[in-house]
Design a protein around this motif. Structure first.
Motif, short mmCIF file in Angstrom:
data_model
loop_
_atom_site.label_atom_id
_atom_site.label_comp_id
_atom_site.label_asym_id
_atom_site.label_seq_id
_atom_site.Cartn_x
_atom_site.Cartn_y
_atom_site.Cartn_z
N UNK A 174 51.56 -12.21 55.57
CA UNK A 174 51.66 -11.20 54.42
C UNK A 174 51.94 -9.82 55.08
N UNK A 205 59.96 -6.79 61.94
CA UNK A 205 61.09 -6.13 62.62
C UNK A 205 62.25 -7.04 62.54
N UNK A 265 65.41 -0.60 63.58
CA UNK A 265 64.41 0.34 63.09
C UNK A 265 64.15 -0.31 61.46
N UNK A 266 64.80 -1.61 61.30
CA UNK A 266 64.68 -1.89 59.94
C UNK A 266 63.38 -3.17 60.08
N UNK A 267 63.16 -3.32 58.77
CA UNK A 267 62.08 -4.52 58.55
C UNK A 267 62.53 -5.46 57.44
N UNK A 303 57.23 -6.84 53.33
CA UNK A 303 56.05 -7.87 53.00
C UNK A 303 56.50 -8.84 51.94
N UNK A 332 58.21 4.46 55.64
CA UNK A 332 58.05 3.02 55.95
C UNK A 332 56.71 2.97 56.32
N UNK A 333 56.37 3.94 57.11
CA UNK A 333 54.79 3.53 57.82
C UNK A 333 53.84 4.51 57.17
N UNK A 375 53.66 -2.35 54.86
CA UNK A 375 52.81 -2.62 56.11
C UNK A 375 53.61 -2.88 57.42
N UNK A 376 53.40 -1.99 58.49
CA UNK A 376 54.53 -2.35 59.61
C UNK A 376 54.16 -3.59 60.08
N UNK A 377 55.17 -4.02 60.97
CA UNK A 377 54.92 -5.27 61.67
C UNK A 377 53.95 -5.43 62.72
N UNK A 378 53.25 -6.56 62.69
CA UNK A 378 52.04 -6.85 63.51
C UNK A 378 52.59 -7.58 64.79
N UNK A 379 51.94 -7.84 65.70
CA UNK A 379 52.08 -8.67 66.77
C UNK A 379 52.18 -10.13 66.23
N UNK A 386 48.60 -11.15 65.85
CA UNK A 386 47.68 -10.62 64.83
C UNK A 386 48.38 -11.31 63.76
#
Lengths: 250, 813
Positions: free
Chosen positions: A83, A87, A91-93, A96, A211-212, A239-243, A246
Motif C-alpha cells: 500500500x 518509484x 523522479x516519478x512514482x 499508492x 509529492x512528499x 506516500x513515498x516509496x519504501x524499500x 519495508x
C-alpha cells in the motif's frame, strides 16, 4: 521445414512471454485482460483499500483485473501490491493503490465516458481507466516513460488506450471535450487549457501539493454554466516509496 | 643555552610554524563547513546545514577521543603526526565531497523509508572524515607545552574567523567544486609549513599535491542533485535548457526555459486567458519563481486571478494611483501586478543581488526590464525588517507573497529555520508603514489541515492588538484552492473596502473566510471543504476564546515573535502522539522534516558523544585510568562548549535584525567571537591563570550575558538607523568584551589541566567538541519551544556552573 521451425520458435517465445496469439486476439473483445498471476496479492491489496472505506465495487473489480506488478520496475516487483507508491524513475512514482482507487471513483466513469489522463507514468492508472471505458487518452511529457508505457499497455492488451508524448499543460485538444480528466502528478497550478477541455458537467481530479508532503485530492466540477467549483476531498499523502524490505513488511 | 639547543627537535612542534599551520587548518575547517553546507543545499535541501555543523564538531570531538587513546604514540612524534594529519585533510577535502555523491539519499522520505536513515548515517560518517583529520591536527598542537596553549588556541580562533570570512568572500568568485580544491590547497600549504624535512614526508607532500591536481582536473565535483528537486524534473522535459547559471553565497541560481516549462501557481480556476511566456528561476535547483515576458500591462491580468490581487481592489476607490511595497520581489510577478493596477511608486525588496543582476542583465529582454527597470519601480537589495525600520515612506499596499516555494512549507522543509518576516513585530512594522486605509497583504500556501494560514492570521491579530486596535474590525481572510490571503489594515476596514473585496472574490470564485459581518453560510462556497474550517477558526482566533482554541488545535498556530521566530514550525512534539492516535502510522505524513532532522541530529550527536566521551574512561581502554579530576574536567569543558555555542547563536539571531542581513550577521558574529576570543586566548599565553582568575573570568561572562539579556535589544535599537559600516562596528564592539572573556576560559582551563593531569588534555578537547555539537543543534529546537531569551539564560547558567567546576579543576594556587 523452415516454416515449421519458425512456428515452433514463435510458439516458444509466445508461451515464454505469456502473450500467445489467442490471448491477444481475445483481448480486443473484453474490457481488459485478466491474469491470474499474483491474484492472491491483488486481493489482499483490495482488502487494504476496503479498510480505508472504499465501497465502490466497480472500482475494486477493475483493480482486481489489472496486474500492477507489470507496471513497476523489476526491482520493485516484490512490493508491487504494497500500500505505497513506488518509484518508476525520472523522479516519478506509481501512485499508492488506494489513491488510484479513490481518484478513479471520483471520476464517476461510464462506458461512454471520454477520459483524459495527464501523467501516464508507467500506465497503471490508464489501464484501470480502460476497464471502464474505451475512450482513454493519456499524455506523458517524459519521452522514455511515454514510450515504455505505450509498449507495456500494448503488450498487456490495452489497445484502446491512446498514449501521447507531449506537454500535459496543453491537454489533448484533438479529442476534447472530456467527461473526466485525471491528473496523476501533484501540481501547484491547474492548467487553464485542461479546464477548457472539460465538458460542462465534467469532473477533474488532481492531487494538490508536493509529492512528499500532505496533499489534498481536489475534485473540480464544471457546471452547465461553465463555472467551476472545487472540493477538497481528503488529506492524502502520496506516500513515498519504501524499500523492498519495508514494503514487504506491510 | 646555545643556539642548537634552542631549536626544537624533529619530534617537537616549532612554535611559529605551528601557529601558522593552525591558522590555516582552522580556516580550512570552517571553510569546509560552509562549503559543505552549500553543496548539500544544492544537492538536497538546506535543512542539512545543521547536520554539517554537527558532523564537523563531532569530528573534532572524536579526534580528541582518538588522541586520548593514542596519546603516547602521538606525543613521541607530534610534528610528524601534525603534518600527516594535515596531508590527510588535504586529500580528504577533495575526495570526500565527490564520494558522498554516490550515497543514494532522499531525506524527504526519512519518516517513511528506513533505508534513508542508513543513507544519512553513511553520509555523516563520510563527511566526518576530514573534520576528524582537522580536529586531530589541532588536537596534536594542543598537546604542546601548556605555556604555549594560549597562543595556539588564539591562532585556532583567529584562523576560524578568517576562514568564515574568506569562505563567504570566495563563494562570490568560486564555484562550490573550486572551493573544495582551494581548501585542499590551504591544507596542503599548512602541511608544507610544519613538515619535517624527511624524504618520506616530502614524498607524501608531493604525492598529495599531484593527487589534488589530478582529481581537480580529471574528476570535477558535480552536485548529485536529488531527482525530486524541481530542476531535474524540468530538465527531463523535452526542449528544456539551462539559460544561465550563477553561484554565490546565497545559492546557485539556474534559469531554465523550454516549451514545457510552466509556472503560475495559485491561479484561480476561473481564469481562461493566457499566461505570458516565461522562464523559471530556481534557487539551488528548487524554490521556483518565474520571469514573465510581458509586452504590455494587460498581459499581467493572469496575476489578477490570484488572491494576491485583492488589496489593489480594496484601495482602488482612491483618486490617486496606489503605491506598493513588495517584500521578496523574486522574478517580479508581484511588481507586475502592482503596475497592472496602475501603481506609480513600487519599492521592491530583493535580498539576492545575483537575482537582481540577472533580471537587469541577461534576463532584461526576457521580462526583467518590464519589472525591475520600469521607471515606477525601485529595487532595493535590502532585508525587509531593516528597510521597514529605517524607512519613513508609507504605502497603500504592502505585499508579502509566499517567499517559500509551493510545497516547501507543506513538507516542513523550513520547520527548523527562523524567519523574522512572519512575526508579531514584523507585521507591526509593516502596519506602521501603511498609508491611511492602506492594506497589508500576507499570502500563504493553503495547507491540509490549515496551519501557516491560521498562524499568519493570529500573528497579524496580535500585531493589531499591540497597536491597541480590535483586530476583528481590521482583518479579512480569503482563499482559493491553492492560497490563503490575510488582508490587514491599520484602520478598521471601510464599508467600501469590504464591498470591493466581496465583489473581487465573487467574480473569481474565491472563498471569503473572514470579513467583518460575514455570515457562516457565506463562507466555503467555491472550494468546498467538509466544514467551513477557515471561517470557524478565524472566528475563534479573533474572538475571546482564542487562547483555548489555539491550545486545543493540533498544530502550533500561536503568533510567532522575534523571540520565537519559528513561524514554519507548526508541529509541536506533543502533537506527534495525538497524530499517531488519530492517523496511526499515516500520522508520519504530517511530520515536519526540518524539525525531524534537527531532533535526529541531536539524538545522534548525544549518543555518539556519550560513547566517545566514556570510551577513554572504561578500564579496558585504560587511557585515563587513574587520572584525577575527571569529573570537574568533564563538567568544565562540557559547560564551556555548550555555553559558547549557545551565546554565539543567540547573538547571531539578534544581529540578523540589527544588521538587516543574515550573511552580515553571520560574518560579524563569527568573526567577532572568534577573533576577540582569540585575543582573549592570546592574553593567557605565558601567563597561566589560577583558579581564582578562571572563576572570576566566568563571573565576568555571566555578568555580561545577564546585561545582554536585559539590555541588548534596547542598546542595539539606539543605532538601528546608522549606516551599515557603523552598525557592523557597533556589533563587533558589543560582542568584543564578552568574547574576549570567553576566549580566556578554554586555554586557561586547558593549561590548568595540562599542568596537573596532562593525559586529560585531549579528552577535554573532545568533551568540549561534543558539547558544542549538542548545543549548536539543540539551540534552534530550544528557541522554537522556549524562545531565545530562555536560551541566553541557559548560557548564563552554563558559565556560572563552569565557574563552580573551575574551582575543582586544579589545586589552590
Amino acid at each position: 521445414m523452415r516454416i515449421a521451425r519458425c512456428f515452433v520458435l514463435w510458439l516458444l517465445v509466445s508461451v515464454a512471454w505469456g502473450l500467445g496469439a489467442p490471448a491477444d486476439a481475445s483481448a480486443a473483445d473484453r474490457p481488459a485482460p485478466r491474469t491470474p498471476a499474483r491474484q492472491a496479492e491483488r486481493n489482499r491489496m483490495l482488502d487494504v483499500i476496503r479498510r480505508y472505506g472504499m465501497t465502490d465495487e466497480t472500482v475494486l473489480r477493475a483493480m482486481a483485473g489489472v496486474p500492477r506488478h507489470e507496471f513497476v520496475p523489476p526491482a520493485q516487483a516484490r512490493s508491487a501490491y504494497a500500500d505505497t507508491p513506488l518509484p518508476i524513475g525520472h523522479g516519478q512514482t506509481i501512485s499508492q493503490p488506494y489513491i488510484v482507487a479513490e481518484m478513479t471513483r471520483l471520476l464517476r466513469l461510464t462506458p461512454q465516458s471520454r477520459v483524459l489522463e495527464i501523467g501516464t507514468g508507467s500506465g497503471y492508472q490508464a489501464a484501470i481507466l480502460a476497464e471502464f471505458t474505451e475512450h482513454v487518452y493519456t499524455v506523458e511529457i517524459i519521452e522514455e516513460l511515454a514510450a515504455e508505457a505505450d509498449q507495456r499497455l500494448q503488450r498487456l492488451g490495452y489497445h484502446r488506450v491512446s498514449v501521447l508524448h507531449g506537454d500535459g499543460w496543453e491537454g489533448w485538444p484533438e479529442h476534447a471535450p472530456y467527461d473526466a480528466i485525471i491528473v496523476t502528478c501533484a501540481a501547484g497550478q491547474i492548467p487553464p487549457p485542461l479546464l477548457q477541455q472539460l465538458k460542462p458537467g465534467g469532473r477533474m481530479v488532481i492531487p494538490v501539493g508536493p509529492r512528499y508532503a500532505v496533499q489534498s485530492l481536489m475534485l473540480v466540477e464544471k457546471d452547465l454554466d461553465e463555472r467551476f467549483r472545487s472540493r477538497s476531498v481528503m488529506a492524502v499523502r502520496f506516500v513515498p516509496f519504501v524499500s523492498e524490505r519495508t514494503g514487504a513488511d506491510r | 643555552m646555545n643556539h642548537r639547543a634552542a631549536l626544537p627537535s624533529e619530534s617537537e612542534l616549532p612554535l611559529r610554524r605551528t601557529r601558522v599551520a593552525l591558522l590555516l587548518v582552522s580556516a580550512a575547517a570552517i571553510g569546509l563547513q560552509l562549503s559543505l553546507m552549500r553543496a548539500l543545499s544544492l544537492q538536497l535541501w538546506s535543512h542539512l546545514a545543521y547536520m554539517v555543523i554537527g558532523v564537523a564538531l563531532l569530528g573534532f570531538g572524536a579526534s580528541g577521543t582518538a588522541l586520548t587513546l593514542l596519546r603516547r604514540l602521538v606525543v613521541a612524534n607530534k610534528r610528524a603526526w601534525f603534518a600527516a594529519l594535515l596531508l590527510l585533510l588535504a586529500g580528504s577535502v577533495l575526495l570526500i565531497p565527490r564520494a558522498a555523491g554516490w550515497i543514494p539519499l532522499n531525506v524527504q522520505f526519512l519518516a517513511w523509508d528506513r533505508s534513508q536513515a542508513a543513507g544519512l548515517l553513511a553520509l555523516e560518517l563520510m563527511l566526518l572524515v576530514p573534520f576528524l583529520f582537522a580536529g586531530g591536527a589541532i588536537g596534536v598542537a594542543l598537546l604542546d607545552h601548556s605555556t604555549r596553549l594560549g597562543g595556539h588556541y588564539a591562532a585556532n580562533l583567529i584562523g576560524s574567523g578568517a576562514g568564515a570570512f574568506g569562505a563567504v568572500l570566495a563563494m562570490h568568485v568560486l564555484t562550490t567544486g573550486a572551493l573544495f580544491t582551494a581548501l585542499a590547497i590551504v591544507a596542503l600549504v599548512a602541511a608544507a609549513v610544519v613538515l619535517p624535512l624527511r624524504r618520506r614526508f616530502v614524498g607524501g607532500l608531493v604525492a598529495v599535491a599531484v593527487l589534488i591536481g589530478a582529481v581537480a582536473y580529471g574528476w570535477p565535483w558535480r552536485p548529485a542533485m536529488s531527482e525530486y528537486k524541481a530542476l531535474p524534473g524540468y530538465l527531463d522535459m523535452p526542449g528544456t535548457e539551462i539559460l544561465h547559471q550563477v553561484e554565490g553565497p546565497l545559492g546557485r541560481i539556474d534559469v531554465v526555459a523550454g516549451p514545457a516549462v510552466r509556472h503560475a501557481p495559485g491561479l484561480g480556476l476561473g481564469f481562461a486567458g493566457e499566461v505570458p511566456p516565461h522562464v523559471v528561476v530556481l534557487n539551488d535547483g528548487d524554490a521556483a519563481s518565474a520571469v514573465y515576458q510581458v509586452h504590455n500591462l494587460a498581459d499581467w491580468r493572469f496575476m489578477d486571478a490570484t488572491t494576491r490581487a485583492a488589496p489593489y481592489h480594496m484601495v482602488s476607490g482612491r483618486p490617486e494611483a496606489p503605491s506598493a511595497l513588495i517584500i521578496g520581489a523574486g522574478g517580479g510577478a508581484d511588481i507586475g501586478l502592482a503596475l497592472h493596477h496602475g501603481a506609480d511608486v513600487v519599492v521592491a525588496l530583493e535580498m539576492n543581488r545575483q537575482l537582481v543582476d540577472l533580471l537587469t542583465g541577461p534576463l532584461r529582454a526576457r521580462g526583467g526590464e518590464a519589472v525591475y527597470l520600469d521607471p515606477a519601480v525601485t529595487v532595493l537589495p535590502h532585508d525587509a525588517r531593516g528597510y521597514l525600520i529605517r524607512s519613513v515612506r508609507t504605502f497603500d499596499v504592502i505585499q508579502l507573497p509566499p517567499v517559500d516555494a509551493f510545497g516547501a512549507s507543506g513538507a516542513g522543509l523550513h520547520a527548523a529555520q527562523e524567519s523574522y518576516l512572519y512575526t508579531v513585530e514584523a507585521f507591526g512594522e509593516m502596519l506602521d508603514r501603511l498609508s491611511r486605509g492602506g492594506v497589508l497583504c500576507i499570502t500563504r500556501w493553503a495547507r491540509t489541515p490549515p496551519r501557516d494560514e491560521l498562524r499568519a492570521l493570529a500573528t497579524a491579530a496580535a500585531a493589531l492588538r499591540r497597536r491597541g486596535g480590535e483586530p476583528a474590525d481590521h482583518l479579512a481572510l480569503i482563499r482559493n484552492w491553492a492560497t490563503a490571503t490575510i488582508l490587514a489594515s491599520a484602520q478598521p476596514l471601510a464599508a467600501a473596502q469590504i464591498e470591493a473585496l466581496r465583489a473581487f472574490c465573487d467574480e473569481r470564485g474565491f472563498d471569503l473566510c473572514y470579513l467583518p459581518g460575514l455570515a457562516r453560510d457565506e463562507a466555503n462556497r467555491y472550494h468546498v471543504l467538509d466544514t467551513p474550517l477557515y471561517y470557524d477558526a478565524a472566528q475563534a482566533l479573533l474572538g475571546p476564546g482564542r487562547d483555548a482554541f489555539t491550545a486545543g488545535y493540533l498544530f502550533d498556530i500561536a503568533p510567532a515573535t522575534d523571540d520565537r521566530p519559528y513561524f514554519f514550525r507548526s508541529l509541536p512534539w506533543t502533537a506527534l502522539f495525538a497524530l499517531r492516535e488519530e492517523f496511526g502510522a499515516h500520522g508520519r505524513a504530517f511530520v515536519e522534516l526540518g524539525a525531524l532532522m534537527s531532533a535526529a541530529a541531536l539524538a545522534q550527536d548525544i549518543l555518539v558523544g556519550l560513547v566517545l566521551i566514556v570510551l577513554p574512561l572504561v578500564p579496558l581502554g585504560g587511557a585515563l585510568r587513574g587520572a584525577r579530576r575527571r569529573l570537574p574536567t568533564l563538567a568544565y569543558f562540557l559547560l564551556l562548549g555548550a555555553g559558547f555555542m549557545l551565546l554565539e547563536i543567540c547573538f547571531l539571531q539578534k544581529l540578523i535584525l540589527y544588521l538587516a542581513h543574515p550573511l552580515y550577521a553571520a560574518a560579524a558574529t563569527i568573526a567577532a567571537f572568534l577573533v576577540c576570543g582569540g585575543l582573549g586566548s592570546l592574553s593567557t599565553a605565558g601567563l597561566p591563570l589560577g583558579r581564582r582568575a578562571i572563576v572570576a573570568t566566568s563571573l565576568v561572562v555571566v555578568a555580561l550575558t545577564a546585561v545582554a539579556v536585559v539590555g541588548l535589544d534596547r542598546w542595539l535599537a539606539l543605532s538601528l538607523g546608522a549606516p551599515l559600516g557603523a552598525r557592523l562596528a557597533i556589533a563587533g564592539l558589543t560582542i568584543a568584551p564578552l568574547a574576549f572573556a570567553m576566549g580566556r576560559l578554554f586555554p586557561a582551563g586547558l593549561a590548568a589541566v595540562g599542568r596537573d593531569q596532562p593525559a586529560l588534555v585531549p579528552w577535554a578537547w573532545a568533551v568540549n567538541g561534543f558539547a558544542s555539537v549538542a548545543a549548536t543543534v539543540a539551540c534552534p529546537l530550544l528557541a522554537a519551544d522556549f524562545g531565545f531569551r530562555t536560551v541566553l539564560l541557559l548560557a548564563v547558567a552554563c558559565y556560572l556552573l563552569a565557574g563552580v567546576s573551575a574551582w575543582r579543576l586544579t589545586d589552590a594556587e
